[in-house]
Design an enzyme around this catalytic site. Structure first.
Site, PDB file in Angstrom:
ATOM      1  CD1 TRP A  89      -1.963  -2.219   2.061  1.00  0.00           C
ATOM      2  CD2 TRP A  89      -2.743  -1.617   0.059  1.00  0.00           C
ATOM      3  NE1 TRP A  89      -2.850  -3.183   1.646  1.00  0.00           N
ATOM      4  CE2 TRP A  89      -3.340  -2.846   0.423  1.00  0.00           C
ATOM      5  CE3 TRP A  89      -3.080  -1.042  -1.170  1.00  0.00           C
ATOM      6  CZ2 TRP A  89      -4.261  -3.508  -0.395  1.00  0.00           C
ATOM      7  CZ3 TRP A  89      -3.993  -1.702  -1.985  1.00  0.00           C
ATOM      8  CH2 TRP A  89      -4.569  -2.906  -1.598  1.00  0.00           C
ATOM      9  CG  ASP A 114      -2.771   4.267   4.465  1.00  0.00           C
ATOM     10  OD1 ASP A 114      -3.742   4.135   5.232  1.00  0.00           O
ATOM     11  OD2 ASP A 114      -2.596   3.553   3.448  1.00  0.00           O
ATOM     12  CE  LYS A 170      -7.746  -1.998   5.903  1.00  0.00           C
ATOM     13  NZ  LYS A 170      -7.733  -3.339   5.339  1.00  0.00           N
TER      14      LYS A 170
END
Ligand code: PMP
Length: 363
Positions: free
Chosen positions: A108, A176, A200
Site C-alpha cells: 500500500w 495512511d 477495519k
C-alpha cells in the site's frame, strides 16, 4: 419459501471488510429499519437533513476527542477508499517540479508512491521491498527540507509490520492509518494529515476518514475539481455530493463503541491478542512467523507461513470446521494472515490458538 436455519456467527479474522462488534451490527440493523424517530430508514435519510448533520458533527467531535486533537484539525468523510487518498494527497500537495518523500514499507505504501508519480517527483526515502517487506526499512536519519511532504503507512496490513515511533521532521508528515487507527495510544498531532479507510477499525467499506490540519489546507495551491479538493470537501462539511449516509452512521457507531471501550483497554487487549497468537506460532513446529524482527510486528495483522502444503491445508480445514474464517494470507505473500482488529475478542483468539495446538498435538 424455504426458511434457512439461522447461521452461527463466524469468528472473523478477515483483513477488511473486517469484524465489527455485535452491538454495532445490531444498532446498524435497527437503523436500517427506522432511524431515531424519523420514521425513515437510515438508508432513506437525506444527506442534507438535520439528523445527518448531527451524525457528521458527533463523528467530528469523537474523532478529535479520541485523537486528542483540537479545532486546528478538520475531519471529513470521503468515498473512493485508500486509493483515492493515494491520489488526492499528491493532487493537493504536490506540483510539477516539486518532490514528495515516500517510505516504502509494503504494497500500500508503494502504491501510494506510484499514484503520486502522476503529479510530481517521488523520492523513495527508505524501502524494504528487496526482502519481501518482512521487516520495516530504516527510517531516514535526515529528510530533505525542500520536500512537499513525507508519506508513510503506520501499519502494513499485508505483511504485518507496524511503526512504533517515527522521528519528527520539519516537512509535513502524512500517514495512511487505515489498518491501525484507534488501536493504540498515539500522538496524532505530529501529522499534517492522516487518513483511514473505514472497513477495519472504524466501520463499513466505502467510507474513508481524513483528518487534516488547517494550516495544511491553507497551503494548497493547485486548482482542482471540487470533489478532489480537500478545501472544498471541508467547506461543504462532507456533504459536497450525496454522502455515504449509512457508512458514516456505522462509523459513528464504531466511534461511540471505541470511546466506550477506551483506547487504553483496546490497546491492552490488542497487545494480549497478538502476544497469545505469536506465542503459539513461536512454539509451533508447523508454522513460522513472516516478520523476522519481533519489534516490527504488528498487533493488528499477524502473518505466518506453514512448513508444508499439508500443514497449510490442515489449518485451513480445521479452522473451517471450528467456524473460524478469514485467515488466508494476502495473495502476494501466501500463508496466513490473522487480522486482530479492535472488534476481535481475546476469547476468539484463544479459540484459534486451541486449533493450532490441536494440530501440533496430532504429530
Ligand atoms: N492502505 C492500507 C493500509 C490498506 O490496508 C488498504 C487495503 N485495505 C488500502 C490502503 C487500500 O484501501 P482501498 O481498498 O480502500 O483502496
Amino acid at each position: 419459501m424455504k426458511i434457512r436455519k439461522k447461521m452461527k456467527r463466524q469468528i472473523n479474522f478477515n483483513a477488511g471488510p473486517a469484524a465489527l462488534p455485535e452491538q454495532v451490527l445490531q444498532q446498524a440493523a435497527q437503523a436500517v429499519i427506522e432511524y431515531a424517530g424519523t420514521g425513515l430508514s437510515i438508508l432513506e435519510l437525506p444527506h442534507r437533513s438535520r439528523e445527518f448533520k448531527e451524525i457528521i458533527e458527533e463523528c467530528k467531535a469523537l474523532v478529535r476527542e479520541l485523537c486528542g486533537l483540537d479545532n486546528d484539525y478538520e475531519v471529513i468523510w470521503l468515498q473512493g477508499g485508500g486509493r483515492m487518498q493515494f491520489s488526492m494527497v499528491p493532487m493537493n500537495f504536490l506540483s510539477p517540479g516539486a518532490s514528495a518523500g515516500y517510505i516504502d514499507s509494503g504494497k500500500w505504501a508503494a502504491d501510494a508512491a506510484k499514484y503520486a508519480a502522476f503529479y510530481g517527483t517521488v523520492s523513495i526515502l527508505a524501502s524494504s521491498k528487496d526482502i519481501g517487506y518482512n521487516r520495516l526499512p530504516q527510517w531516514p536519519t535526515t529528510i530533505d527540507p525542500s520536500l512537499s511532504y513525507v508519506h508513510f503507512t503506520t501499519n502494513n496490513t499485508i505483511y504485518g509490520t507496524q511503526w512504533q515511533s517515527v522521528s519528527g521532521t520539519s516537512v509535513p508528515l502524512i500517514a495512511d492509518m487505515s489498518s491501525d487507527i484507534f488501536s493504540r495510544r498515539h500522538d496524532y498531532s505530529k501529522y499534517s494529515l492522516f487518513y483511514a479507510v473505514a472497513q477495519k477499525n472504524i466501520g463499513a467499506a466505502g467510507n474513508t476518514m481524513v483528518v487534516i490540519r488547517k494550516d495544511m489546507l491553507a497551503s494548497i495551491k493547485n486548482t482542482l475539481p471540487p470533489m478532489l479538493d480537500y478545501r472544498a470537501q471541508v467547506k461543504e462539511n462532507s456533504i459536497l455530493n450525496t454522502s455515504n449516509v449509512f457508512g458514516i452512521y456505522v462509523s459513528l457507531l464504531m466511534l461511540r463503541w471505541t470511546k466506550s471501550q477506551g483506547i487504553d483497554t483496546i490497546e491492552r487487549n490488542n497487545i494480549s491478542k497478538a502476544a497469545m497468537l505469536y506465542d503459539a506460532i513461536n512454539k509451533s513446529r508447523l508454522f513460522k512467523a513472516y516478520v523476522t524482527e519481533p519489534a516490527h510486528r504488528s498487533p493488528m495483522n499477524v502473518c505466518f507461513t506453514a512448513i508444508s502444503p499439508e500443514a497449510e491445508n490442515d489449518l485451513l480445514s480445521l479452522c473451517a470446521k471450528n467456524g473460524i474464517t478469514g485467515i488466508k494470507g494476502h495473495r502476494s505473500v501466501g500463508g496466513f494472515r490473522v487480522s486482530l482488529y479492535n472488534a476481535v475478542t481475546i476469547k476468539e483468539v484463544e479459540q484459534l490458538v486451541e486449533v493450532i495446538k490441536e494440530l501440533e498435538e496430532r504429530g
